[in-house]
Design a protein around this motif. Structure first.
Motif, PDB file in Angstrom:
ATOM      1  N   ILE A 170      14.069  12.199 -10.853  1.00  0.00           N
ATOM      2  CA  ILE A 170      13.335  10.677 -10.753  1.00  0.00           C
ATOM      3  C   ILE A 170      13.447  11.094  -9.510  1.00  0.00           C
ATOM      4  O   ILE A 170      12.382  10.970  -8.520  1.00  0.00           O
ATOM      5  CB  ILE A 170      14.110   9.337 -11.735  1.00  0.00           C
ATOM      6  N   ALA A 171      14.695  11.669  -8.808  1.00  0.00           N
ATOM      7  CA  ALA A 171      14.364  11.480  -7.106  1.00  0.00           C
ATOM      8  C   ALA A 171      13.780  12.755  -6.389  1.00  0.00           C
ATOM      9  O   ALA A 171      12.822  12.612  -5.490  1.00  0.00           O
ATOM     10  CB  ALA A 171      16.261  12.104  -6.957  1.00  0.00           C
ATOM     11  N   TRP A 172      13.509  13.729  -6.961  1.00  0.00           N
ATOM     12  CA  TRP A 172      12.787  14.846  -6.595  1.00  0.00           C
ATOM     13  C   TRP A 172      11.718  15.053  -6.461  1.00  0.00           C
ATOM     14  O   TRP A 172      10.611  15.085  -6.031  1.00  0.00           O
ATOM     15  CB  TRP A 172      13.015  15.929  -7.817  1.00  0.00           C
ATOM     16  N   ARG A 173      11.079  13.801  -8.055  1.00  0.00           N
ATOM     17  CA  ARG A 173       9.368  12.908  -7.995  1.00  0.00           C
ATOM     18  C   ARG A 173       9.718  12.400  -6.944  1.00  0.00           C
ATOM     19  O   ARG A 173       7.524  12.144  -6.965  1.00  0.00           O
ATOM     20  CB  ARG A 173       9.494  13.092  -9.631  1.00  0.00           C
ATOM     21  N   SER A 174      10.177  10.987  -6.916  1.00  0.00           N
ATOM     22  CA  SER A 174      10.176   9.768  -6.156  1.00  0.00           C
ATOM     23  C   SER A 174      10.099  10.586  -4.204  1.00  0.00           C
ATOM     24  O   SER A 174       8.586  10.021  -3.990  1.00  0.00           O
ATOM     25  CB  SER A 174      10.960   8.931  -6.169  1.00  0.00           C
ATOM     26  N   THR A 175      10.879  11.677  -4.068  1.00  0.00           N
ATOM     27  CA  THR A 175      10.200  11.878  -2.594  1.00  0.00           C
ATOM     28  C   THR A 175       8.986  12.444  -2.715  1.00  0.00           C
ATOM     29  O   THR A 175       8.253  12.451  -2.086  1.00  0.00           O
ATOM     30  CB  THR A 175      11.331  13.468  -3.511  1.00  0.00           C
ATOM     31  N   LEU A 176       8.605  13.561  -3.899  1.00  0.00           N
ATOM     32  CA  LEU A 176       7.203  14.194  -3.717  1.00  0.00           C
ATOM     33  C   LEU A 176       6.465  12.458  -3.837  1.00  0.00           C
ATOM     34  O   LEU A 176       5.134  13.185  -3.086  1.00  0.00           O
ATOM     35  CB  LEU A 176       6.539  14.764  -5.063  1.00  0.00           C
ATOM     36  N   TYR A 177       6.243  12.216  -4.634  1.00  0.00           N
ATOM     37  CA  TYR A 177       5.501  10.428  -4.167  1.00  0.00           C
ATOM     38  C   TYR A 177       5.063   9.957  -2.841  1.00  0.00           C
ATOM     39  O   TYR A 177       4.088   9.704  -2.678  1.00  0.00           O
ATOM     40  CB  TYR A 177       5.840   9.341  -5.508  1.00  0.00           C
ATOM     41  N   ALA A 183      -1.922   7.650   2.821  1.00  0.00           N
ATOM     42  CA  ALA A 183      -2.319   6.526   3.640  1.00  0.00           C
ATOM     43  C   ALA A 183      -2.322   4.993   2.448  1.00  0.00           C
ATOM     44  O   ALA A 183      -2.876   3.912   2.571  1.00  0.00           O
ATOM     45  CB  ALA A 183      -2.309   6.064   4.322  1.00  0.00           C
ATOM     46  N   GLU A 184      -1.588   5.039   1.280  1.00  0.00           N
ATOM     47  CA  GLU A 184      -1.431   4.779   0.634  1.00  0.00           C
ATOM     48  C   GLU A 184      -0.615   3.284   1.187  1.00  0.00           C
ATOM     49  O   GLU A 184       0.441   3.294   1.422  1.00  0.00           O
ATOM     50  CB  GLU A 184      -0.467   4.551  -0.940  1.00  0.00           C
ATOM     51  N   MET A 185      -1.105   1.518   0.642  1.00  0.00           N
ATOM     52  CA  MET A 185      -0.672   0.547   1.086  1.00  0.00           C
ATOM     53  C   MET A 185      -0.683  -0.195  -0.192  1.00  0.00           C
ATOM     54  O   MET A 185      -1.244  -0.754  -0.520  1.00  0.00           O
ATOM     55  CB  MET A 185      -1.906  -0.024   2.127  1.00  0.00           C
ATOM     56  N   SER A 186      -0.054  -1.306   0.337  1.00  0.00           N
ATOM     57  CA  SER A 186       0.285  -2.450  -0.981  1.00  0.00           C
ATOM     58  C   SER A 186      -1.295  -3.818  -0.613  1.00  0.00           C
ATOM     59  O   SER A 186      -1.613  -3.228   0.752  1.00  0.00           O
ATOM     60  CB  SER A 186       1.337  -3.316  -0.492  1.00  0.00           C
ATOM     61  N   THR A 187      -1.377  -4.140  -1.629  1.00  0.00           N
ATOM     62  CA  THR A 187      -2.395  -5.049  -2.097  1.00  0.00           C
ATOM     63  C   THR A 187      -2.622  -6.214  -0.142  1.00  0.00           C
ATOM     64  O   THR A 187      -3.651  -5.963   0.228  1.00  0.00           O
ATOM     65  CB  THR A 187      -3.131  -6.328  -3.515  1.00  0.00           C
ATOM     66  N   LEU A 188      -1.871  -7.446  -0.587  1.00  0.00           N
ATOM     67  CA  LEU A 188      -1.580  -7.989   0.669  1.00  0.00           C
ATOM     68  C   LEU A 188      -1.015  -7.675   1.812  1.00  0.00           C
ATOM     69  O   LEU A 188      -1.592  -7.898   3.375  1.00  0.00           O
ATOM     70  CB  LEU A 188      -1.068  -9.167  -0.052  1.00  0.00           C
ATOM     71  N   LEU A 189      -0.055  -7.348   2.196  1.00  0.00           N
ATOM     72  CA  LEU A 189       0.778  -7.320   3.195  1.00  0.00           C
ATOM     73  C   LEU A 189       0.585  -6.100   4.194  1.00  0.00           C
ATOM     74  O   LEU A 189       0.303  -6.153   4.776  1.00  0.00           O
ATOM     75  CB  LEU A 189       2.269  -7.592   3.166  1.00  0.00           C
ATOM     76  N   LEU A 190      -0.118  -4.607   2.970  1.00  0.00           N
ATOM     77  CA  LEU A 190      -0.279  -3.645   3.507  1.00  0.00           C
ATOM     78  C   LEU A 190       0.983  -2.805   3.880  1.00  0.00           C
ATOM     79  O   LEU A 190       0.793  -2.357   5.211  1.00  0.00           O
ATOM     80  CB  LEU A 190      -1.288  -3.314   4.818  1.00  0.00           C
ATOM     81  N   VAL A 191       2.286  -3.025   2.841  1.00  0.00           N
ATOM     82  CA  VAL A 191       3.285  -2.496   2.937  1.00  0.00           C
ATOM     83  C   VAL A 191       2.878  -1.028   2.701  1.00  0.00           C
ATOM     84  O   VAL A 191       1.868  -0.864   1.784  1.00  0.00           O
ATOM     85  CB  VAL A 191       3.934  -2.840   2.587  1.00  0.00           C
ATOM     86  N   PRO A 192       3.396   0.436   3.981  1.00  0.00           N
ATOM     87  CA  PRO A 192       3.069   1.713   3.170  1.00  0.00           C
ATOM     88  C   PRO A 192       3.657   1.825   2.118  1.00  0.00           C
ATOM     89  O   PRO A 192       5.386   1.589   2.255  1.00  0.00           O
ATOM     90  CB  PRO A 192       3.259   2.755   4.329  1.00  0.00           C
ATOM     91  N   GLN A 193       3.292   2.209   0.813  1.00  0.00           N
ATOM     92  CA  GLN A 193       4.361   2.802   0.209  1.00  0.00           C
ATOM     93  C   GLN A 193       4.806   3.608  -0.045  1.00  0.00           C
ATOM     94  O   GLN A 193       5.738   3.140  -1.095  1.00  0.00           O
ATOM     95  CB  GLN A 193       2.532   3.026  -1.544  1.00  0.00           C
ATOM     96  N   TRP A 194       4.757   4.342   0.580  1.00  0.00           N
ATOM     97  CA  TRP A 194       5.720   5.018   0.459  1.00  0.00           C
ATOM     98  C   TRP A 194       7.260   4.620   1.519  1.00  0.00           C
ATOM     99  O   TRP A 194       8.527   5.719   0.718  1.00  0.00           O
ATOM    100  CB  TRP A 194       5.625   6.663   2.057  1.00  0.00           C
ATOM    101  N   LEU A 195       7.735   3.798   2.249  1.00  0.00           N
ATOM    102  CA  LEU A 195       8.284   3.120   2.179  1.00  0.00           C
ATOM    103  C   LEU A 195       9.947   2.928   1.569  1.00  0.00           C
ATOM    104  O   LEU A 195      11.037   2.956   1.330  1.00  0.00           O
ATOM    105  CB  LEU A 195       8.475   2.011   3.298  1.00  0.00           C
ATOM    106  N   PRO A 196       8.827   2.023   0.490  1.00  0.00           N
ATOM    107  CA  PRO A 196       9.966   1.528  -0.950  1.00  0.00           C
ATOM    108  C   PRO A 196      10.181   2.580  -1.970  1.00  0.00           C
ATOM    109  O   PRO A 196      10.848   2.803  -2.170  1.00  0.00           O
ATOM    110  CB  PRO A 196       9.229  -0.409  -1.481  1.00  0.00           C
ATOM    111  N   ILE A 197       9.675   3.270  -1.856  1.00  0.00           N
ATOM    112  CA  ILE A 197       9.800   4.243  -2.775  1.00  0.00           C
ATOM    113  C   ILE A 197      10.696   5.882  -2.518  1.00  0.00           C
ATOM    114  O   ILE A 197      11.094   6.174  -3.027  1.00  0.00           O
ATOM    115  CB  ILE A 197       8.440   4.994  -3.181  1.00  0.00           C
ATOM    116  N   SER A 198      10.488   5.555  -0.838  1.00  0.00           N
ATOM    117  CA  SER A 198      11.715   6.447  -0.001  1.00  0.00           C
ATOM    118  C   SER A 198      12.457   5.803  -0.549  1.00  0.00           C
ATOM    119  O   SER A 198      14.134   7.012  -0.484  1.00  0.00           O
ATOM    120  CB  SER A 198      11.135   6.690   1.404  1.00  0.00           C
TER     121      SER A 198
END
Length: 177
Positions: free
Chosen positions: A119-126, A134-149
């Motif tokens: 899971i750590a490896w695959r989360s890193t890749l994701y 440049a995937e972003m959340s819908t309303l706040l446009l938070v970069p999705q990589w940030l919480p995933i990292s």
């Protein structure tokens, strides 16, 4: 509950610096998860009160709640494994000897180590892929990589904790007692 306690080791027999450091890191990481939960609870209360009394909720509160809950709950996992406080069903193993239970625990901890590493490896890749795309959340446009990292260190620590618990269970299973 039939729990397997780690064997007592004299300070002269083994250096406790590494396990002590790991435990401090995991406790700190778990406390950080607790702080995240306190923040999202306060944010939710402010948003609910703002919505009901003033018609002005916090924009994107559900997005923040989901991201915070994922990161906060993952932060608790390493400490739960380190302290061996995961939920266990001892109905099937309560009758077994300590060595046999330790053998089964070793298998379970090694499987958890493998899955947490995966899971750590695959989360890193994701996280890398989400940043590149440049995937972003819908309303706040938070970069999705940030919480995933932020999930990656939790699962890496979980793998380390599971590995240490497996080593302890193997020592108990192979002990002369």
């Amino acid at each position: 509950m039939a729990e397997i306690m780690p064997p007592q080791v004299d300070a002269e027999q083994s250096s406790l610096a590494v396990p002590s450091l790991l435990q401090n890191i995991m406790v700190g990481w778990g406390l950080l998860g607790g702080v995240i939960f306190v923040v999202i609870v306060v944010m939710s209360i402010v948003s609910i009160v703002g919505r009901k009394l003033f018609g002005a909720p916090i924009t994107g509160d559900v997005e923040l709640l989901m991201m915070g809950a994922a990161v906060g709950s993952a932060a608790f996992l390493p400490l739960c494994e380190w302290e061996d406080h995961h939920i266990k069903v001892d109905a099937l193993t309560g009758w077994m000897s300590t060595k046999k239970r330790a053998g089964l625990d070793a298998i379970a901890h090694l499987l958890l180590c493998a899955m947490a590493s995966l899971i750590a490896w695959r989360s890193t890749l994701y996280a890398i892929e989400a940043r590149e795309n440049a995937e972003m959340s819908t309303l706040l446009l938070v970069p999705q990589w940030l919480p995933i990292s932020f999930l990656v260190p939790s699962f890496a620590l979980l793998a380390v904790a599971a590995y240490c618990r497996a080593g302890n269970a193997i020592r108990i299973a192979w002990s002369d007692r």
